[in-house]
Design an enzyme around this catalytic site. Structure first.
Site: not given
Ligand code: SF4
Length: 329
Positions: A112, A195, A198
């Site tokens: 990240k 995967k 949303k």
């Protein structure tokens, strides 16, 4: 007392990927409100960019879907993390025993932070708060996916370090929590590329209307080798077959395999069968959601009661921890 703890981000309504990957297992693991703690981790959500009004809605929608999916306040304690302030307090305590290097080595932090120009401290200390989430309830079992195993290892290290500093060797206070690895049902998205997520727009929501689900399933990617109905397929490379394994009974799965590899039916026939069996799981969930929506305030009330129960355990832990650290009041 043996306890289970697990948390989920307030990402709004659950989709079938996170239902099958985590929450369905939580529903099975409800052992009583004093033994099973499930938490909507809204303090963790603050480490990303967000709009407060949107977060408010996403917290509510996540709580509602968890209840609709089968979490039962008589059999577990479900609550919002921010309603139990001892999470943040124990997080600070654990910051004081956690080496910086251990946090910098976390794969999720490296991934990240590499994508950001300016990295906030909360991203680095996220797994310390996770350790506090678990250990505040002195939970010894944590249902997690494989991607969280490294963070759980860190929670064990933190428990060990804190015990070594403040407890006699033969009397540890915090357990070293073990992973209950969720039986992996990693669903790909409907695009068959990544995967189910949303943010990628490739999901089926747990509360979506049947027509909308069918509109998404119909064009969903299958085995690319099946160009014509007469082309034999390989169910093992088809995401629709993965969904059959999650929703359809075993005899139906065998039928799918035979009809696909023998080119006895087309992909639309296969998807119609899947849709029928998905509905068997989803109809009761939608019905429970509708019942909760009919009585505004019910979800909030359940979450307030859950937080009260969680606080009773959490405050005892933080009081004992402060006491052992020389901070008795
Ligand atoms: Fe996939 Fe079913 Fe088509 Fe086979 S028949 S490729 S399992 S959708």
């Amino acid at each position: 007392m043996s306890r289970i703890f697990s948390g989920i981000q307030p990402s709004g309504e659950l989709h079938i990927g996170n239902y099958l990957g985590a929450v369905q297992n939580w529903v099975r693991l409800q052992e009583g409100p004093d033994r099973s703690f499930f938490c909507v981790v809204d303090l963790h959500a603050l480490t990303g960019n967000y709009d407060p009004a949107d977060l408010r809605q996403r917290r509510h929608d996540m709580a509602l879907t968890l209840l609709a999916a089968g979490l039962d306040p008589d059999r577990c304690t479900l609550f919002f993390q921010s309603a139990v302030r001892a999470h943040a307090e124990l997080g600070w305590v654990f910051n004081t025993v956690t080496p910086l290097g251990d946090l910098e080595r976390q794969v999720q932090f490296k991934d990240k932070s590499a994508r950001q120009e300016s990295v906030i401290t909360g991203l680095l200390t996220y797994p310390v708060l996770q350790a506090a989430d678990i250990l505040l309830y002195r939970a010894d079992r944590v249902p997690v996916g494989e991607d969280q195993v490294q963070h759980l290892e860190l929670s064990r290290d933190i428990a060990r370090k804190w015990n070594a500093k403040f407890r006699p060797e033969d009397s540890p206070y915090f357990p070293e929590p073990q992973a209950l690895l969720t039986p992996v049902r990693r669903l790909m998205g409907l695009d068959g590329q990544a995967k189910m997520s949303k943010s990628l727009g490739n999901t089926i929501g747990l509360l979506e209307a049947p027509d909308d689900i069918w509109a998404k399933l119909r064009p969903a990617v299958t085995d690319p080798a099946r160009v014509r109905k007469t082309d034999p397929g390989n169910p093992d490379v088809c995401n629709i077959y993965s969904m059959h394994k999650a929703f359809s009974p075993e005899p139906v799965q065998a039928e799918v395999r035979e009809n696909c590899s023998g080119a006895k039916w087309g992909c639309i026939d296969c998807k119609k069968t899947l849709f029928t069996h998905m509905e068997e799981t989803l109809v009761p969930i939608r019905t429970r959601a509708a019942q909760l929506q009919e009585k505004p305030g019910t979800v909030r009330e359940i979450m307030v009661q859950g937080a009260e129960r969680a606080r009773a355990v959490a405050e005892r832990t933080i009081g004992e921890v402060y006491d052992m650290m020389g901070l008795a009041h």
